[in-house]
Design an enzyme around this catalytic site. Structure first.
Site, short mmCIF file in Angstrom:
data_model
loop_
_atom_site.label_atom_id
_atom_site.label_comp_id
_atom_site.label_asym_id
_atom_site.label_seq_id
_atom_site.Cartn_x
_atom_site.Cartn_y
_atom_site.Cartn_z
N GLU A 123 24.10 4.40 11.44
CA GLU A 123 23.55 3.24 12.17
C GLU A 123 23.42 3.47 13.68
OE1 GLU A 123 25.27 -0.68 11.32
OE2 GLU A 123 24.56 -1.71 12.97
N ARG A 144 33.57 -8.69 12.96
CA ARG A 144 33.26 -9.06 11.58
C ARG A 144 34.61 -8.99 10.83
NH1 ARG A 144 29.20 -9.54 7.78
NH2 ARG A 144 27.51 -9.25 8.86
N GLU A 168 26.74 -4.63 0.63
CA GLU A 168 28.07 -4.21 1.26
C GLU A 168 29.19 -4.99 0.31
OE1 GLU A 168 26.47 -5.19 5.16
OE2 GLU A 168 28.21 -3.75 5.85
N1 MTE Z 1 23.46 2.63 -0.96
C1 MTE Z 1 23.14 3.86 -1.09
N2 MTE Z 1 22.71 4.47 -2.36
N3 MTE Z 1 23.34 4.44 0.08
C2 MTE Z 1 23.83 3.99 1.43
O1 MTE Z 1 23.75 4.67 2.48
N4 MTE Z 1 24.30 1.88 2.59
C3 MTE Z 1 25.03 0.65 2.22
C4 MTE Z 1 24.33 -0.19 1.22
N5 MTE Z 1 24.14 0.45 -0.15
C5 MTE Z 1 23.92 2.42 1.30
C6 MTE Z 1 23.86 1.96 0.13
C7 MTE Z 1 25.29 0.06 3.51
S1 MTE Z 1 26.42 0.22 4.57
C8 MTE Z 1 24.37 -1.16 3.74
S2 MTE Z 1 24.45 -2.03 5.22
C9 MTE Z 1 23.17 -1.50 2.93
O2 MTE Z 1 22.96 -0.52 1.90
C10 MTE Z 1 21.83 -1.34 3.69
O3 MTE Z 1 20.85 -1.63 2.89
P1 MTE Z 1 20.14 -3.20 2.67
O4 MTE Z 1 20.41 -3.94 3.75
O5 MTE Z 1 18.61 -2.75 2.22
O6 MTE Z 1 21.12 -3.53 1.61
N1 HPA Z 2 26.75 -5.68 10.35
C1 HPA Z 2 26.22 -4.41 10.48
N2 HPA Z 2 25.99 -3.55 11.42
C2 HPA Z 2 25.81 -4.33 12.54
C3 HPA Z 2 26.24 -5.77 12.67
C4 HPA Z 2 26.82 -6.28 11.57
O1 HPA Z 2 27.00 -7.53 11.56
N3 HPA Z 2 26.11 -6.12 13.92
C5 HPA Z 2 25.60 -5.02 14.46
N4 HPA Z 2 25.31 -3.99 13.79
MO1 MOS Z 3 25.96 -1.09 6.58
S1 MOS Z 3 27.99 -0.55 7.42
O1 MOS Z 3 25.78 -2.42 7.58
O2 MOS Z 3 25.12 0.19 7.46
#
Ligand code: MTE
Ligand code: HPA
Ligand code: MOS
Length: 750
Positions: A226, A304, A706
């Site tokens: 991120e 969070r 998540e």
């Molecule tokens: N799934 C896979 N296969 N690889 C990843 O890196 N990241 C996770 C989740 N699932 C991840 C994953 C995290 S930390 C987040 S925040 C979400 O996917 C982000 O994607 P989305 O917002 O499209 O769900």
């Molecule tokens: N979640 C994940 N990533 C973030 C957030 C949050 O609430 N705020 C800033 N980066």
């Molecule tokens: Mo997921 S920890 O919000 O990239």
């Protein structure tokens, strides 16, 4: 719809940063990191290293034309150490050479003259010394000080919680090259292309429009990219600009493990008060977040933790204070759950502690305190469409928890050296970035005049299937075959000012933006169709690629409609912008409505512990999860399973180990154990809750990335219950993860 990437992944055709065909003359970078965790950097001697044949340059802080500053929220992090080093592996210099091996060999010849200072790795010690990354934060509700006297039972304790290595398969990396008009293009393995663009521009001292960031996909991010992909993109870009040549950097796995931040370890003090009926009256906690050497995303992660510190329970009186402690570890960062798992672990610890003292199952307390419709969270948001009770009811229907407990008790009566443990773990996770501004996204949709469609959004594909979901949104909005839709790379020149793909909100935010763009084009097309058919637009629709009038198929096919629109000079491109409505939060009062909605779920964990060895097997995990109206159940189930196993790893086996000097000892896969196929529960059932999703969820399909990670917390307490079955005198000590070594010690303690 099948995940668009599956075939590419299994055939090895999917492209990651290191697979991008290299331009002629590409150079390779190697980061020279600090050999010690804390000290005064007096001098860097690169003269020997520079003489190595094939070395083109060695860059340090002195070579930065803009500002040596990459801090995302708080400007407290340098790209290259200049006056001091604050963690082992902190980048000091960047060696650029004709190949990787040469760069590595040369880096080994760099001499950093550092006067050592005492490293601090323990957040409580940092706090005592007044080393905080930013001021503490407190969330509270009710009247906690008055509430204790209404409590019939009060228990307090301390808990330790380790961090977690992301272990994305693709390590951090970037490929940068100069483009014409004084530009620079960067292929970065990042969740936040705009963060890379902005920070690179800042470091290079140029405007953002000179920096183009392009992302095809990531071999996993999990939050680790991120913010923390940015430094490596900056280094590659700095070298490329300086040398006017393409430069690539891909971290070696051991460098990646050593240099990058992880999930924050926390330490906490808690106090919980219950009435005679086991209703929780009061909960107070002080969290010591191990932030590492710079703030990075720690303020938001700590927030969070506070937001989720009551998990899925209603507790009328609370006070949670968080300290972000500055230590000599790499700056810790986002990791799936983003502080939520830590906040939730401590309330579950407090409940398990109360259950332990009262000699009742934790489940009794958990079930008595579940959040109800219209209850307020400690941050003021009123809970709506609360599904936690239905999750429990469905779980019970599927696998009656009381009879399961009886089976466990019977087994334990009849076995000496093997004991079973059962634990229940409910979850409640808020969907939206907690920083309101970040809840926005854009999509650029082109309908080409042959009827095919190109979609660009700000979403990053990292394995979670967001590209497939974007295709589904476009195909459904136009009612055309998904084969007509191509998702383009994520590129800052096509979609600007993006929020990182994080907070599980990637599909919601970018899906909504895509829907808005597609709807606008569709409406223009229907207007045209209405004029061709001499009818009203309101009578028309597109269904499976044909125009329908009053539910009857007309003679106008999608292809003709699009072609005609082009000939009539109607715009077939649209930029959709979406900003989540209703969310707001007052950072002074710590009250508001920060989340668009919440995701709920309940899980039951059954483990068998070998009481001679301390080893264990998870027999079964039953999960009832609230997906809303899942738009792609294969993808969503995969997310739930993957997150759950990642949570299990965090709670039971992944053990980050730093020595007293702040050096990471668990810096490879031989010393850091992550779950493998043998660690996965023998039976793992993910049951979707029958419930409709809320409007802000894309196609009412709830965010899923998540939340299921936090089911993993159940693994810890299931093990604890198995230990107690063998050793009723085992003290209540919380120190996650529960590795086999720790389990073995507890089996014979007390
Ligand atoms: N799934 C896979 N296969 N690889 C990843 O890196 N990241 C996770 C989740 N699932 C991840 C994953 C995290 S930390 C987040 S925040 C979400 O996917 C982000 O994607 P989305 O917002 O499209 O769900
Ligand atoms: N979640 C994940 N990533 C973030 C957030 C949050 O609430 N705020 C800033 N980066
Ligand atoms: Mo997921 S920890 O919000 O990239």
């Amino acid at each position: 719809m099948q995940n668009r990437d599956s075939i590419g992944h299994v055939t090895g055709k999917s492209v990651y940063v290191d697979d991008i065909p290299e331009q002629k003359g590409t150079l390779y970078g190697k980061v020279f990191g600090s050999p010690i965790a804390h000290g005064i950097l007096k001098k860097i001697d690169v003269s020997d290293a520079l003489k190595t044949p094939g070395v083109e340059a060695i860059l340090t802080a002195a070579d930065i034309p803009g500002e040596n500053q990459i801090g995302g929220i708080i400007p407290d992090e340098v790209l290259f150490a200049d006056e001091k080093v604050e963690f082992h592996g902190q980048p000091i210099a960047f060696v650029v050479a004709k190949d990787e091996l040469t760069a590595r060999k040369a880096a080994a010849k760099i001499i950093a003259d550092i006067e050592p200072l005492e490293p601090i790795t323990d957040p409580r010690i940092a706090k005592e010394k007044g080393l905080l990354l930013f001021p503490p934060n407190t969330f509270s509700s009710g009247d906690i000080d008055a509430a204790w006297k209404d409590c019939f039972h009060v228990f307090s304790g301390q808990a330790e919680l380790n961090g977690q290595e992301h272990l994305y398969i693709e390590t951090q990396g970037a490929y940068a090259y100069p483009t014409e008009n004084d530009g620079i293009k960067i292929h970065s393995s990042t969740q936040g292309p705009t963060h890379v663009q902005h920070t690179t521009a800042h470091v290079l001292g140029i405007p953002m429009h000179r920096v183009e960031v392009d992302v095809t996909r990531l071999g996993g991010g999990f939050g680790g990219k991120e913010d923390q992909a940015t430094a490596y993109a900056c280094m590659a870009a700095l070298a490329a600009r300086k040398l006017k040549k393409p430069v690539k950097v891909i971290l070696h796995r051991m460098d990646d493990m050593q240099m990058t931040g992880k999930r924050h370890p926390y330490s906490a003090d808690y106090r919980i008060g219950l009435d005679k009926d086991y209703k929780i009256v009061a909960y107070e906690a002080t969290l010591y977040q191990n932030g590492g050497a710079a703030s990075d995303l720690s303020p938001a992660v700590l927030d969070r933790s506070l937001f989720h510190s009551t998990n899925t329970y209603f507790i009328p009186n609370t006070r949670i204070t968080g300290y972000s402690c500055k230590t000599n570890l790499p700056p810790n960062t986002a990791f799936r759950g983003f502080g939520g798992p830590q906040g939730m672990f401590f309330i579950e610890t407090a409940i398990a502690r109360a259950a332990h003292e009262l000699n009742i199952p934790a489940k009794t307390i958990q079930k008595k305190n579940l959040l109800q419709e219209n209850d307020s969270f400690l941050y003021g948001q009123v809970a709506k469409q609360v599904n936690i009770q239905s999750c429990f009811d469905t779980l019970n229907k599927h696998d009656d928890l009381d009879s399961l407990q009886k089976e466990v008790d019977d087994f334990n009566k009849n076995h000496q050296l093997f004991k079973k443990g059962l634990a229940v773990m409910p979850i409640c996770f808020g969907i939206s970035f907690t920083k309101t501004t970040m809840n926005q996204a854009r999509a650029l949709v082109h309908v080409y005049h042959d009827g095919s469609i190109g979609v660009s959004t700000g979403a990053i594909e990292m394995g979670q299937g967001v590209n497939t979901k974007m295709i589904q949104v476009a195909a459904q909005t136009f009612s055309v075959s998904p084969d007509r839709v191509k998702v383009e790379t994520t590129n800052t020149t096509r979609v600007s000012n993006t929020s990182p793909t994080a907070a599980s909100s990637g599909a919601d935010l970018n899906g909504k933006a895509t829907q808005i763009a597609c709807t606008a084009i569709r409406e223009r097309l229907l207007e045209l169709a209405a004029s061709k058919l001499n009818s009203q637009k309101s009578e028309l629709s597109i269904l499976n690629e044909w125009v329908y009038q009053d539910n009857k198929q007309t003679t106008i096919h999608w292809n003709e409609l699009v072609k005609e629109a082009y000939l009539e000079r109607i715009c077939l491109t649209e930029n959709g912008h979406y900003a989540t409505p209703v969310v707001h939060f007052n950072t002074k009062t710590k009250k508001g409505h920060p989340f668009a909605y919440h995701v709920y779920g309940a899980s039951a964990w059954l483990v068998t512990l070998d009481c001679l060895r301390g080893t264990y097997t998870f027999d079964k995990v039953e999960v009832v999860h609230d997906f809303g109206n899942s738009m792609n159940f294969n993808i969503d189930r995969g997310q739930a399973e993957g997150a759950l196993v990642q949570g299990l790893g965090w709670m039971t086996m992944e053990e980050l180990s730093y020595d007293a000097e702040g050096v990471l000892k668990s810096n490879s896969l031989s010393t850091y154990k992550i779950p493998d196929i043998y660690s996965v529960p023998k039976e793992l059932n993910i049951i979707p809750l029958a419930a409709n999703g809320p409007e802000p969820a894309i196609l009412r399909s709830k965010a899923v990335g998540e939340p299921p990670l936090m089911y993993g917390i159940g693994a810890y307490f299931a093990l604890y219950n198995a230990i107690k079955a063998f050793n009723p005198k085992a003290p209540f000590e919380t120190d996650a993860p529960m590795t086999p070594e720790k389990a073995l010690m507890l089996l014979y303690k007390g």
